[in-house]
Design a protein around this motif. Structure first.
Motif, PDB file in Angstrom:
ATOM      1  N   SER A  28       0.833  -1.209   0.000  1.00 42.99           N
ATOM      2  CA  SER A  28       0.000   0.000   0.000  1.00 42.99           C
ATOM      3  C   SER A  28       0.863   1.254   0.000  1.00 42.99           C
ATOM      4  O   SER A  28       0.389   2.343  -0.326  1.00 42.99           O
ATOM      5  CB  SER A  28      -0.940   0.016   1.209  1.00 42.99           C
ATOM      6  N   LYS A  29       2.163   1.104   0.358  1.00 43.10           N
ATOM      7  CA  LYS A  29       3.108   2.224   0.347  1.00 43.10           C
ATOM      8  C   LYS A  29       4.369   1.795  -0.393  1.00 43.10           C
ATOM      9  O   LYS A  29       4.836   0.673  -0.236  1.00 43.10           O
ATOM     10  CB  LYS A  29       3.467   2.656   1.767  1.00 43.10           C
ATOM     11  N   ALA A  30       4.891   2.719  -1.197  1.00 46.55           N
ATOM     12  CA  ALA A  30       6.109   2.424  -1.957  1.00 46.55           C
ATOM     13  C   ALA A  30       6.965   3.680  -2.027  1.00 46.55           C
ATOM     14  O   ALA A  30       6.504   4.784  -1.728  1.00 46.55           O
ATOM     15  CB  ALA A  30       5.748   1.956  -3.365  1.00 46.55           C
ATOM     16  N   GLN A  31       8.200   3.481  -2.435  1.00 42.20           N
ATOM     17  CA  GLN A  31       9.124   4.592  -2.660  1.00 42.20           C
ATOM     18  C   GLN A  31       9.362   4.735  -4.160  1.00 42.20           C
ATOM     19  O   GLN A  31       9.153   3.781  -4.928  1.00 42.20           O
ATOM     20  CB  GLN A  31      10.456   4.330  -1.944  1.00 42.20           C
ATOM     21  N   ILE A  32       9.792   5.904  -4.569  1.00 43.62           N
ATOM     22  CA  ILE A  32      10.112   6.116  -5.980  1.00 43.62           C
ATOM     23  C   ILE A  32      11.150   5.083  -6.396  1.00 43.62           C
ATOM     24  O   ILE A  32      12.135   4.852  -5.695  1.00 43.62           O
ATOM     25  CB  ILE A  32      10.620   7.555  -6.226  1.00 43.62           C
ATOM     26  N   GLU A  65       7.112   6.117  -9.943  1.00 45.14           N
ATOM     27  CA  GLU A  65       8.042   7.104 -10.484  1.00 45.14           C
ATOM     28  C   GLU A  65       7.884   8.502  -9.921  1.00 45.14           C
ATOM     29  O   GLU A  65       8.704   9.372 -10.211  1.00 45.14           O
ATOM     30  CB  GLU A  65       7.906   7.147 -12.009  1.00 45.14           C
ATOM     31  N   ALA A  66       6.824   8.748  -9.147  1.00 49.22           N
ATOM     32  CA  ALA A  66       6.618  10.086  -8.592  1.00 49.22           C
ATOM     33  C   ALA A  66       5.845   9.972  -7.282  1.00 49.22           C
ATOM     34  O   ALA A  66       5.113   9.011  -7.053  1.00 49.22           O
ATOM     35  CB  ALA A  66       5.858  10.960  -9.591  1.00 49.22           C
ATOM     36  N   VAL A  67       6.009  10.984  -6.444  1.00 46.40           N
ATOM     37  CA  VAL A  67       5.292  11.035  -5.177  1.00 46.40           C
ATOM     38  C   VAL A  67       3.805  11.267  -5.454  1.00 46.40           C
ATOM     39  O   VAL A  67       3.435  12.070  -6.316  1.00 46.40           O
ATOM     40  CB  VAL A  67       5.856  12.162  -4.284  1.00 46.40           C
ATOM     41  N   GLY A  68       2.952  10.524  -4.749  1.00 44.55           N
ATOM     42  CA  GLY A  68       1.512  10.685  -4.901  1.00 44.55           C
ATOM     43  C   GLY A  68       0.792   9.409  -4.516  1.00 44.55           C
ATOM     44  O   GLY A  68       1.401   8.440  -4.071  1.00 44.55           O
ATOM     45  N   THR A  69      -0.521   9.430  -4.687  1.00 43.48           N
ATOM     46  CA  THR A  69      -1.344   8.259  -4.440  1.00 43.48           C
ATOM     47  C   THR A  69      -1.942   7.844  -5.770  1.00 43.48           C
ATOM     48  O   THR A  69      -2.568   8.668  -6.450  1.00 43.48           O
ATOM     49  CB  THR A  69      -2.449   8.559  -3.406  1.00 43.48           C
ATOM     50  N   TYR A  70      -1.755   6.578  -6.143  1.00 46.85           N
ATOM     51  CA  TYR A  70      -2.100   6.137  -7.489  1.00 46.85           C
ATOM     52  C   TYR A  70      -2.985   4.893  -7.494  1.00 46.85           C
ATOM     53  O   TYR A  70      -2.768   3.973  -6.712  1.00 46.85           O
ATOM     54  CB  TYR A  70      -0.826   5.836  -8.285  1.00 46.85           C
ATOM     55  N   GLU A  71      -3.942   4.893  -8.401  1.00 44.44           N
ATOM     56  CA  GLU A  71      -4.780   3.724  -8.673  1.00 44.44           C
ATOM     57  C   GLU A  71      -4.655   3.383 -10.149  1.00 44.44           C
ATOM     58  O   GLU A  71      -4.727   4.264 -11.009  1.00 44.44           O
ATOM     59  CB  GLU A  71      -6.255   4.013  -8.387  1.00 44.44           C
ATOM     60  N   VAL A 108      -1.959   2.886  -4.194  1.00 45.10           N
ATOM     61  CA  VAL A 108      -0.603   2.812  -3.661  1.00 45.10           C
ATOM     62  C   VAL A 108      -0.149   4.241  -3.391  1.00 45.10           C
ATOM     63  O   VAL A 108      -0.245   5.103  -4.266  1.00 45.10           O
ATOM     64  CB  VAL A 108       0.370   2.148  -4.661  1.00 45.10           C
ATOM     65  N   LYS A 109       0.340   4.461  -2.172  1.00 45.77           N
ATOM     66  CA  LYS A 109       0.871   5.779  -1.820  1.00 45.77           C
ATOM     67  C   LYS A 109       2.384   5.731  -2.017  1.00 45.77           C
ATOM     68  O   LYS A 109       3.069   4.880  -1.445  1.00 45.77           O
ATOM     69  CB  LYS A 109       0.535   6.131  -0.375  1.00 45.77           C
ATOM     70  N   VAL A 110       2.888   6.634  -2.865  1.00 42.18           N
ATOM     71  CA  VAL A 110       4.325   6.689  -3.168  1.00 42.18           C
ATOM     72  C   VAL A 110       4.913   7.927  -2.502  1.00 42.18           C
ATOM     73  O   VAL A 110       4.397   9.032  -2.662  1.00 42.18           O
ATOM     74  CB  VAL A 110       4.569   6.730  -4.692  1.00 42.18           C
TER      75      VAL A 110
END
Length: 159
Positions: free
Chosen positions: A38-42, A125-131, A156-158
């Motif tokens: 649910s959380k990732a880094q660039i 590839e960038a900070v943010g929350t993505y679906e 996923v929150k990056v």
């Protein structure tokens, strides 16, 4: 007496004629896309699993779209080995060029809860929350009626 019998037969015919309509309205499809985290880094690669559930499914298809900030890993999407046999379908397929999953059969069948349709990977590839978007969904039951679909796509929150 004949009028009462005729009235009873008409009522019975009306009730029976509504049964297939009621059945078709209760038939639906659920699709869920779940990321491995649910959380990732660039720079992290996130694995996704698309599962489905439904009854009396004759055919379905959907297209995937990736938001800016998440990039599909080319060649990563896989339809599980034996899927078409598991759900008794004539064919299941993934086309990477159009990002489209398709499946069909000549009779309506059940897709048991938790059946994996597709797995794939995307890179954060960038900070943010993505679906990941699943769109252009088409699904039909054995009466060729379009199925309502419930989609549940986890973010996923990056960052």
């Amino acid at each position: 007496m004949k009028k009462k019998l005729l009235a009873l037969l008409l009522v019975l015919a009306m009730v029976l004629s509504m049964v297939p309509v009621a059945y078709a309205q209760n038939t639906s499809m659920t699709i869920q896309a779940t990321p491995s985290v649910s959380k990732a880094q660039i720079g992290d690669t996130v694995e996704y699993t698309v599962v489905a559930h439904g009854a009396d499914i004759l055919a379905m298809e959907f297209t995937m779209e990736f938001p800016e900030g998440m990039t599909y890993v080319p060649g990563s999407a896989k339809v599980p080995d034996g899927l078409k046999d598991t759900i008794s379908w004539a064919a299941t397929d993934w086309t990477e060029q159009s990002m489209k999953w398709t499946g069909y059969n000549d009779i309506g069948t059940e897709i048991p809860a938790g059946t994996v349709l597709l797995t794939f990977s995307a890179v954060a590839e960038a900070v943010g929350t993505y679906e990941i978007a699943l769109y252009e969904f088409l699904g039909f039951d054995s009466d060729y009626a379009e199925l309502p679909v419930k989609m549940d796509i986890d973010a996923v929150k990056v960052g």
